[in-house]
Design a protein around this motif. Structure first.
Motif, PDB file in Angstrom:
ATOM      1  N   THR A   1      44.144  37.433  42.168  1.00 39.11           N
ATOM      2  CA  THR A   1      44.437  38.195  40.943  1.00 39.11           C
ATOM      3  C   THR A   1      45.451  39.293  41.222  1.00 39.11           C
ATOM      4  O   THR A   1      46.405  39.488  40.463  1.00 39.11           O
TER       5      THR A   1
ATOM      6  N   TYR B   1      35.015  39.624  37.192  1.00 37.00           N
ATOM      7  CA  TYR B   1      34.586  40.394  38.369  1.00 37.00           C
ATOM      8  C   TYR B   1      33.627  41.502  37.953  1.00 37.00           C
ATOM      9  O   TYR B   1      32.655  41.798  38.656  1.00 37.00           O
TER      10      TYR B   1
ATOM     11  N   MET C   1      35.421  50.103  37.621  1.00 38.03           N
ATOM     12  CA  MET C   1      36.851  49.941  37.883  1.00 38.03           C
ATOM     13  C   MET C   1      37.370  48.672  37.221  1.00 38.03           C
ATOM     14  O   MET C   1      38.411  48.682  36.566  1.00 38.03           O
ATOM     15  N   TYR C   2      36.613  47.567  37.371  1.00 36.80           N
ATOM     16  CA  TYR C   2      37.068  46.304  36.795  1.00 36.80           C
ATOM     17  C   TYR C   2      37.097  46.371  35.263  1.00 36.80           C
ATOM     18  O   TYR C   2      38.015  45.847  34.633  1.00 36.80           O
TER      19      TYR C   2
ATOM     20  N   ALA D   1      44.792  37.578  34.183  1.00 45.60           N
ATOM     21  CA  ALA D   1      44.316  38.687  35.007  1.00 45.60           C
ATOM     22  C   ALA D   1      43.239  39.485  34.271  1.00 45.60           C
ATOM     23  O   ALA D   1      42.265  39.942  34.868  1.00 45.60           O
TER      24      ALA D   1
ATOM     25  N   SER E   1      48.921  37.876  41.504  1.00 44.75           N
ATOM     26  CA  SER E   1      49.566  37.516  40.232  1.00 44.75           C
ATOM     27  C   SER E   1      49.930  38.756  39.438  1.00 44.75           C
ATOM     28  O   SER E   1      50.945  38.800  38.753  1.00 44.75           O
ATOM     29  N   LEU E   2      49.103  39.807  39.563  1.00 44.65           N
ATOM     30  CA  LEU E   2      49.440  41.066  38.890  1.00 44.65           C
ATOM     31  C   LEU E   2      50.703  41.673  39.479  1.00 44.65           C
ATOM     32  O   LEU E   2      51.548  42.222  38.757  1.00 44.65           O
TER      33      LEU E   2
ATOM     34  N   ASN F   1      50.081  35.200  32.431  1.00 41.38           N
ATOM     35  CA  ASN F   1      49.557  35.781  33.670  1.00 41.38           C
ATOM     36  C   ASN F   1      48.725  37.020  33.391  1.00 41.38           C
ATOM     37  O   ASN F   1      47.659  37.218  33.970  1.00 41.38           O
ATOM     38  N   LEU F   2      49.233  37.864  32.485  1.00 45.59           N
ATOM     39  CA  LEU F   2      48.501  39.083  32.158  1.00 45.59           C
ATOM     40  C   LEU F   2      47.153  38.746  31.541  1.00 45.59           C
ATOM     41  O   LEU F   2      46.126  39.342  31.887  1.00 45.59           O
TER      42      LEU F   2
ATOM     43  N   ILE G   1      42.450  47.895  41.978  1.00 45.61           N
ATOM     44  CA  ILE G   1      42.033  46.649  42.637  1.00 45.61           C
ATOM     45  C   ILE G   1      42.298  46.716  44.134  1.00 45.61           C
ATOM     46  O   ILE G   1      41.496  46.249  44.947  1.00 45.61           O
TER      47      ILE G   1
ATOM     48  N   GLN H   1      39.383  35.706  45.832  1.00 39.93           N
ATOM     49  CA  GLN H   1      39.693  35.642  44.399  1.00 39.93           C
ATOM     50  C   GLN H   1      40.401  36.902  43.929  1.00 39.93           C
ATOM     51  O   GLN H   1      41.398  36.848  43.196  1.00 39.93           O
ATOM     52  N   VAL H   2      39.846  38.037  44.391  1.00 37.89           N
ATOM     53  CA  VAL H   2      40.441  39.312  43.965  1.00 37.89           C
ATOM     54  C   VAL H   2      41.876  39.407  44.462  1.00 37.89           C
ATOM     55  O   VAL H   2      42.773  39.881  43.752  1.00 37.89           O
TER      56      VAL H   2
ATOM     57  N   ASP I   1      40.099  37.560  34.524  1.00 40.79           N
ATOM     58  CA  ASP I   1      39.586  37.683  35.893  1.00 40.79           C
ATOM     59  C   ASP I   1      38.825  38.990  36.066  1.00 40.79           C
ATOM     60  O   ASP I   1      37.711  39.017  36.587  1.00 40.79           O
TER      61      ASP I   1
END
Lengths: 286, 68
Positions: free
Chosen positions: B10, A253, A265-266, A246, B13-14, A242-243, B51, B6-7, A249
């Motif tokens: 994420t 982004y 930030m992303y 992420a 899940s985080l 999962n990490l 986020i 989408q965000v 992801d």
């Protein structure tokens, strides 16, 4: 008194005496017995057998040998703990057979041990090529201890320079269908937690043969019914995956957005998660 | 799916990962492992925080998808 009663009482007395003597002789592993220890054991057995079968004449004349054979080893044992010379005399000394990769043939002769014996002892330690051995020592009990050359030693995490997480021993919380309170409290858990965990995987407590909890509180279960397939917990692996997802992801982004502050930030978030992945990999994966 | 959707996924899940990590940190007895879990928990908090703030901006920009 009939003869059989006397024999019975005699045998029982000898049995108890030998039992007490054996307890007193101590807890040394049978595998660690030296040659002399073995002789002692056999001698005690023979004397005890002869004594209980009344082969040794009167009890009074037969008891002293037994006392000697039990008492002397104990005395020697305590003396050998105190004095190194007695220890070497009683337990024998270890002999170096291979040093710096060279077989010491004069030492072999001293024992005495043939080259075949040495090779067969090495094979038993899964060493088929004597050139792989850096150092080998014959222990007093006849066992060969082998130290391999550095490049022939099995790979460990430290030779690979891998970081591995600490893992403590899992606690067994259900054994043979019975809940064990002591291991549960040692983990800081209780029966209610166990009931809840079992409910989560849909198992009744009475159907569980064995259950263990690892250091992060994951429950591993084995059922009495071997036909039922129960998935083992994958929480650690899932968390790791999962990490990583992420992280991917966030990188995506960061590429997609046009807003500069959002991009920053992303990117920062992806970096942070990447650090976490590296940091947690030893704990979650290995 | 929209960007904010989408965000949000994420983020969800985080948050799931965060709760798992938190439970690990609570049960783990080994000091070193516990510290590693708690430290990474703080890192994860920073990520989630960032986020969430971004999500507020996104919802402001795309009000029709708000709350989805």
């Amino acid at each position: 008194m009939p003869e059989w009663t006397i024999a019975f009482i005699r045998a029982t007395a000898v049995y108890l005496l030998v039992f007490a003597g054996a307890r007193w002789l101590g807890k040394r592993q049978l595998a660690q017995l030296t040659l002399f220890d073995r002789i002692t054991v056999v001698a005690i057995g023979v004397v005890a057998g002869a004594l209980s079968l009344n082969l040794a004449g009167s009890l009074a004349s037969a008891l002293p040998p037994l006392v000697v054979w039990i008492g002397f080893p104990i005395a020697l044992f305590y003396l050998s703990i105190k004095f190194k010379t007695v220890r070497d005399l009683v337990q024998g000394k270890e002999t170096v057979l291979i040093n710096h990769g060279k077989v010491l043939d004069d030492k072999l002769l001293e024992i005495p041990m043939s080259a075949e014996d040495l090779l067969s002892q090495l094979r038993r330690k899964k060493v088929f090529n004597f050139a792989d051995v850096e150092f080998a020592m014959l222990e007093p009990d006849g066992e060969l201890s082998v130290f391999l050359k550095k490049d022939k030693r099995p790979v460990t995490a430290s030779t690979l320079e891998l970081k591995v997480g600490h893992e403590s021993v899992p606690q067994t919380v259900i054994m043979d269908g019975i809940m064990m309170d002591e291991p549960l409290t040692a983990m800081g858990l209780n029966r209610r937690w166990l009931h809840e965990e079992l409910e989560k995987i849909g198992v009744a407590p009475e159907n569980v043969f064995l259950a263990q909890v690892d250091s992060v509180g994951q429950l591993y279960v084995d059922l009495f019914d071997d036909a039922v397939h129960l998935p083992q917990p994958k929480t650690k692996e899932l968390l790791f995956v999962n990490l990583k997802k992420a992280q991917a992801d966030c990188e995506l982004y960061a590429l997609a957005t046009k807003d500069p502050s959002a991009k920053q930030m992303y990117t920062e978030a992806a970096g942070l998660i990447a650090e976490m992945v590296v940091d947690l990999a030893p704990l979650l994966k290995r | 799916m929209t960007v904010s959707g989408q965000v949000k996924q994420t983020l969800a899940s985080l948050k799931g990962a965060r709760s798992t990590l938190e439970s690990f940190a609570a049960v783990e007895e080994n000091v070193e492992a516990k510290r590693a879990y708690t430290e990474n928990l703080q890192r994860l908090d920073r990520v989630i925080d960032g986020i969430e703030k971004r999500l507020q901006v996104l919802e402001y920009e795309e009000p029709q998808y708000k709350g989805l």
